[in-house]
Design an enzyme around this catalytic site. Structure first.
Site, PDB file in Angstrom:
ATOM      1  N   ASP A 114       0.785  -1.233   0.000  1.00  0.00           N
ATOM      2  CA  ASP A 114       0.000   0.000   0.000  1.00  0.00           C
ATOM      3  C   ASP A 114       0.822   1.293   0.000  1.00  0.00           C
ATOM      4  O   ASP A 114       0.260   2.386  -0.066  1.00  0.00           O
ATOM      5  CB  ASP A 114      -0.960   0.002   1.211  1.00  0.00           C
ATOM      6  CG  ASP A 114      -0.240  -0.244   2.546  1.00  0.00           C
ATOM      7  OD1 ASP A 114       0.944   0.114   2.664  1.00  0.00           O
ATOM      8  OD2 ASP A 114      -0.878  -0.804   3.458  1.00  0.00           O
ATOM      9  N   HIS A 129       6.431  -7.737  -1.426  1.00  0.00           N
ATOM     10  CA  HIS A 129       5.371  -8.245  -2.300  1.00  0.00           C
ATOM     11  C   HIS A 129       4.945  -7.242  -3.366  1.00  0.00           C
ATOM     12  O   HIS A 129       3.875  -7.379  -3.945  1.00  0.00           O
ATOM     13  CB  HIS A 129       4.169  -8.685  -1.452  1.00  0.00           C
ATOM     14  CG  HIS A 129       4.513  -9.836  -0.552  1.00  0.00           C
ATOM     15  ND1 HIS A 129       3.739 -10.208   0.525  1.00  0.00           N
ATOM     16  CD2 HIS A 129       5.554 -10.697  -0.587  1.00  0.00           C
ATOM     17  CE1 HIS A 129       4.306 -11.249   1.118  1.00  0.00           C
ATOM     18  NE2 HIS A 129       5.405 -11.556   0.476  1.00  0.00           N
ATOM     19  N   CYS A 137       2.929  -5.478 -17.742  1.00  0.00           N
ATOM     20  CA  CYS A 137       2.467  -6.375 -18.811  1.00  0.00           C
ATOM     21  C   CYS A 137       3.270  -7.675 -18.714  1.00  0.00           C
ATOM     22  O   CYS A 137       4.500  -7.646 -18.673  1.00  0.00           O
ATOM     23  CB  CYS A 137       2.675  -5.731 -20.177  1.00  0.00           C
ATOM     24  SG  CYS A 137       2.344  -6.888 -21.532  1.00  0.00           S
ATOM     25  N   CYS A 140       5.317  -7.948 -22.526  1.00  0.00           N
ATOM     26  CA  CYS A 140       6.443  -7.066 -22.885  1.00  0.00           C
ATOM     27  C   CYS A 140       7.085  -6.418 -21.669  1.00  0.00           C
ATOM     28  O   CYS A 140       8.048  -5.660 -21.806  1.00  0.00           O
ATOM     29  CB  CYS A 140       5.995  -5.994 -23.882  1.00  0.00           C
ATOM     30  SG  CYS A 140       4.946  -4.705 -23.167  1.00  0.00           S
ATOM     31  N   CYS A 188      -2.506  -4.513 -22.432  1.00  0.00           N
ATOM     32  CA  CYS A 188      -1.338  -3.643 -22.576  1.00  0.00           C
ATOM     33  C   CYS A 188      -1.524  -2.755 -23.811  1.00  0.00           C
ATOM     34  O   CYS A 188      -1.845  -3.247 -24.897  1.00  0.00           O
ATOM     35  CB  CYS A 188      -0.076  -4.494 -22.708  1.00  0.00           C
ATOM     36  SG  CYS A 188       1.391  -3.510 -23.040  1.00  0.00           S
ATOM     37  N   SER A 229       1.870  -8.765  11.748  1.00  0.00           N
ATOM     38  CA  SER A 229       1.842  -9.877  10.784  1.00  0.00           C
ATOM     39  C   SER A 229       1.569 -11.172  11.519  1.00  0.00           C
ATOM     40  O   SER A 229       2.156 -11.428  12.577  1.00  0.00           O
ATOM     41  CB  SER A 229       3.187  -9.982  10.051  1.00  0.00           C
ATOM     42  OG  SER A 229       3.198 -11.129   9.223  1.00  0.00           O
ATOM     43  N   SER A 230       0.699 -11.997  10.951  1.00  0.00           N
ATOM     44  CA  SER A 230       0.419 -13.312  11.559  1.00  0.00           C
ATOM     45  C   SER A 230       1.561 -14.280  11.257  1.00  0.00           C
ATOM     46  O   SER A 230       1.640 -15.344  11.836  1.00  0.00           O
ATOM     47  CB  SER A 230      -0.889 -13.872  11.009  1.00  0.00           C
ATOM     48  OG  SER A 230      -0.732 -14.188   9.630  1.00  0.00           O
TER      49      SER A 230
HETATM   50  P1  NAD Z   1      -2.315 -11.257   8.078  1.00  0.00           P
HETATM   51  O1  NAD Z   1      -3.663 -10.728   7.725  1.00  0.00           O
HETATM   52  O2  NAD Z   1      -2.081 -12.716   7.934  1.00  0.00           O
HETATM   53  O3  NAD Z   1      -1.982 -10.884   9.605  1.00  0.00           O
HETATM   54  C1  NAD Z   1      -2.222  -9.608  10.116  1.00  0.00           C
HETATM   55  C2  NAD Z   1      -2.030  -9.673  11.622  1.00  0.00           C
HETATM   56  O4  NAD Z   1      -2.082  -8.352  12.138  1.00  0.00           O
HETATM   57  C3  NAD Z   1      -3.135 -10.472  12.333  1.00  0.00           C
HETATM   58  O5  NAD Z   1      -2.557 -11.306  13.325  1.00  0.00           O
HETATM   59  C4  NAD Z   1      -3.992  -9.372  12.973  1.00  0.00           C
HETATM   60  O6  NAD Z   1      -4.658  -9.799  14.152  1.00  0.00           O
HETATM   61  C5  NAD Z   1      -2.929  -8.332  13.278  1.00  0.00           C
HETATM   62  N1  NAD Z   1      -3.463  -6.974  13.410  1.00  0.00           N
HETATM   63  C6  NAD Z   1      -4.559  -6.433  12.833  1.00  0.00           C
HETATM   64  N2  NAD Z   1      -4.689  -5.147  13.158  1.00  0.00           N
HETATM   65  C7  NAD Z   1      -3.646  -4.866  13.976  1.00  0.00           C
HETATM   66  C8  NAD Z   1      -3.218  -3.698  14.627  1.00  0.00           C
HETATM   67  N3  NAD Z   1      -3.898  -2.543  14.549  1.00  0.00           N
HETATM   68  N4  NAD Z   1      -2.081  -3.755  15.383  1.00  0.00           N
HETATM   69  C9  NAD Z   1      -1.378  -4.918  15.501  1.00  0.00           C
HETATM   70  N5  NAD Z   1      -1.751  -6.056  14.898  1.00  0.00           N
HETATM   71  C10 NAD Z   1      -2.862  -6.028  14.133  1.00  0.00           C
HETATM   72  O7  NAD Z   1      -1.276 -10.379   7.237  1.00  0.00           O
HETATM   73  P2  NAD Z   1       0.243 -10.646   6.846  1.00  0.00           P
HETATM   74  O8  NAD Z   1       0.918 -11.456   7.888  1.00  0.00           O
HETATM   75  O9  NAD Z   1       0.786  -9.342   6.443  1.00  0.00           O
HETATM   76  O10 NAD Z   1       0.161 -11.586   5.557  1.00  0.00           O
HETATM   77  C11 NAD Z   1      -0.857 -11.463   4.591  1.00  0.00           C
HETATM   78  C12 NAD Z   1      -0.435 -11.109   3.160  1.00  0.00           C
HETATM   79  O11 NAD Z   1      -1.447 -10.272   2.636  1.00  0.00           O
HETATM   80  C13 NAD Z   1       0.816 -10.334   2.989  1.00  0.00           C
HETATM   81  O12 NAD Z   1       1.601 -11.080   2.147  1.00  0.00           O
HETATM   82  C14 NAD Z   1       0.441  -9.003   2.330  1.00  0.00           C
HETATM   83  O13 NAD Z   1       1.124  -8.879   1.080  1.00  0.00           O
HETATM   84  C15 NAD Z   1      -0.981  -9.097   1.996  1.00  0.00           C
HETATM   85  N6  NAD Z   1      -1.831  -7.944   2.450  1.00  0.00           N
HETATM   86  C16 NAD Z   1      -1.401  -6.652   2.335  1.00  0.00           C
HETATM   87  C17 NAD Z   1      -2.219  -5.610   2.794  1.00  0.00           C
HETATM   88  C18 NAD Z   1      -1.731  -4.177   2.684  1.00  0.00           C
HETATM   89  O14 NAD Z   1      -0.933  -3.860   1.802  1.00  0.00           O
HETATM   90  N7  NAD Z   1      -2.154  -3.293   3.575  1.00  0.00           N
HETATM   91  C19 NAD Z   1      -3.453  -5.871   3.357  1.00  0.00           C
HETATM   92  C20 NAD Z   1      -3.869  -7.203   3.438  1.00  0.00           C
HETATM   93  C21 NAD Z   1      -3.049  -8.228   2.989  1.00  0.00           C
END
Ligand code: NAD
Length: 302
Positions: A114, A129, A137, A140, A188, A229-230
């Site tokens: 994001d 990611h 594309c 190309c 494209c 992150s989970s």
């Molecule tokens: P995930 O959804 O698996 O885990 C997110 C974790 O963050 C969860 O455990 C959740 O409980 C916790 N969480 C939620 N809100 C929170 C907060 N305010 N403070 C602290 N913790 C909080 O996400 P991930 O581990 O990033 O993996 C999912 C994949 O999805 C990634 O590869 C990513 O590329 C993609 N993704 C990106 C976005 C983005 O760009 N914002 C959004 C969703 C998913």
């Protein structure tokens, strides 16, 4: 310091002490995930109960093989992008940018697509990611901005998906089934090839050169700090596995369980915005940050 609450507003002070201790005289590299951006209104995949909220997004193979799948993707993304691009950095992003300026954080490996870390002022950000702001594309390899593509999508589909719909993770949107049936998928402009957002889909590998850059950044930290992150996805979890192998301490700030809770030196259970802002307040307030000197700017990774 007006945008950060006082440390006393944060209730998990014991764990915060552990985190401060972990960062004492050690520079950290951050691994951030979707939880960092939920406070900006972008949903995550797994909530605090650790379970998948909804269906997983489209897989790479499905997107590449099926025109129908691409129509589904772009018709939803056409709507989701409008909300996604208007998201603004939250306290967690701003606190991490401040920690970089203080020299506590060396850089961020983000799983998010994001751009909100950069928007908050973080300088060394590696987008593991990719980024939804770019489109490529597959034939190309030409890159165009998502904004430019959005104008074409709107011109091709003037009556598509106006009005409020719930935003789904990754700039996706919840649209009624079948909405994609009359959707014109953009190709494209140069070669007529298949366009794909410049993000790593499920079932797709992170480009090797990018992984190597991520390892180089990882090596700059004596601590790995995971934020929001989970750690379910291997592509992010590999950094925790390597940290464990090398005896590098891991700290985690997350709401809910992660796949590395048992190996973490410190786990702070709490919202990223609240915990990190309390951390910044403690660091600045105690003169603790001075121990690190000024952050050096030796380039932007990624
Ligand atoms: P995930 O959804 O698996 O885990 C997110 C974790 O963050 C969860 O455990 C959740 O409980 C916790 N969480 C939620 N809100 C929170 C907060 N305010 N403070 C602290 N913790 C909080 O996400 P991930 O581990 O990033 O993996 C999912 C994949 O999805 C990634 O590869 C990513 O590329 C993609 N993704 C990106 C976005 C983005 O760009 N914002 C959004 C969703 C998913």
């Amino acid at each position: 310091m007006t945008d950060f609450p006082t440390a006393s507003e944060f209730t998990g002070n014991l764990e915060l002490d552990g985190l401060l201790e972990l960062l004492r005289n050690r520079r950290a590299v951050v691994l951030s995930g979707a939880g960092c951006s939920t406070e900006s209104g972008i949903p995550d995949y797994r909530g605090p109960d650790g379970r998948l909220r909804k269906r997983l997004p489209m897989k790479y193979q499905e997107f590449v093989r099926s025109q129908e799948a691409r129509a589904r993707y772009w018709s939803r993304s056409a709507v989701g992008w409008e909300r996604f691009r208007s998201a603004r950095p939250n306290t967690a992003h701003r606190a991490l940018a401040r920690l970089e300026r203080l020299g506590v954080v060396r850089g961020i490996i983000t799983q998010n697509v994001d751009g909100l870390h950069q928007a908050a002022g973080s300088r060394r950000v590696l987008e593991l990611h990719g980024s939804l702001a770019r489109v490529r594309c597959l034939q190309c390899c030409r890159e165009v901005s998502r904004e430019r593509l959005q104008r074409r999508i709107r011109a091709l589909n003037p009556h598509h998906g106006h009005g409020p719909v719930p935003l789904a993770p990754d700039g996706d949107a919840e649209l009624p089934a079948g909405t994609e049936e009359n959707f014109a998928v953009p190709e494209c402009e140069l070669c007529g090839g298949v366009l794909k957002p410049d993000v790593v889909f499920f079932g797709e590998n992170v480009p090797k050169a990018r992984v190597e850059r991520a390892w180089r950044l990882f090596q700059k930290g004596a601590v790995l700090l995971v934020v929001g992150s989970s750690l379910t996805v291997f592509s992010g979890r590999r950094f925790v596995l390597r940290a464990e192998e090398e005896g590098r301490p891991v700290g985690i700030v997350n709401l809910g369980p992660t796949r590395a809770d048992e190996v973490a030196r410190v786990k702070v259970e709490g919202s990223a915005g609240q915990v990190l802002s309390a951390l910044v307040t403690r660091l600045d307030g105690s003169g603790f940050a001075a121990e690190y000197g000024e952050a050096r700017s030796d380039g932007v990774a990624g």
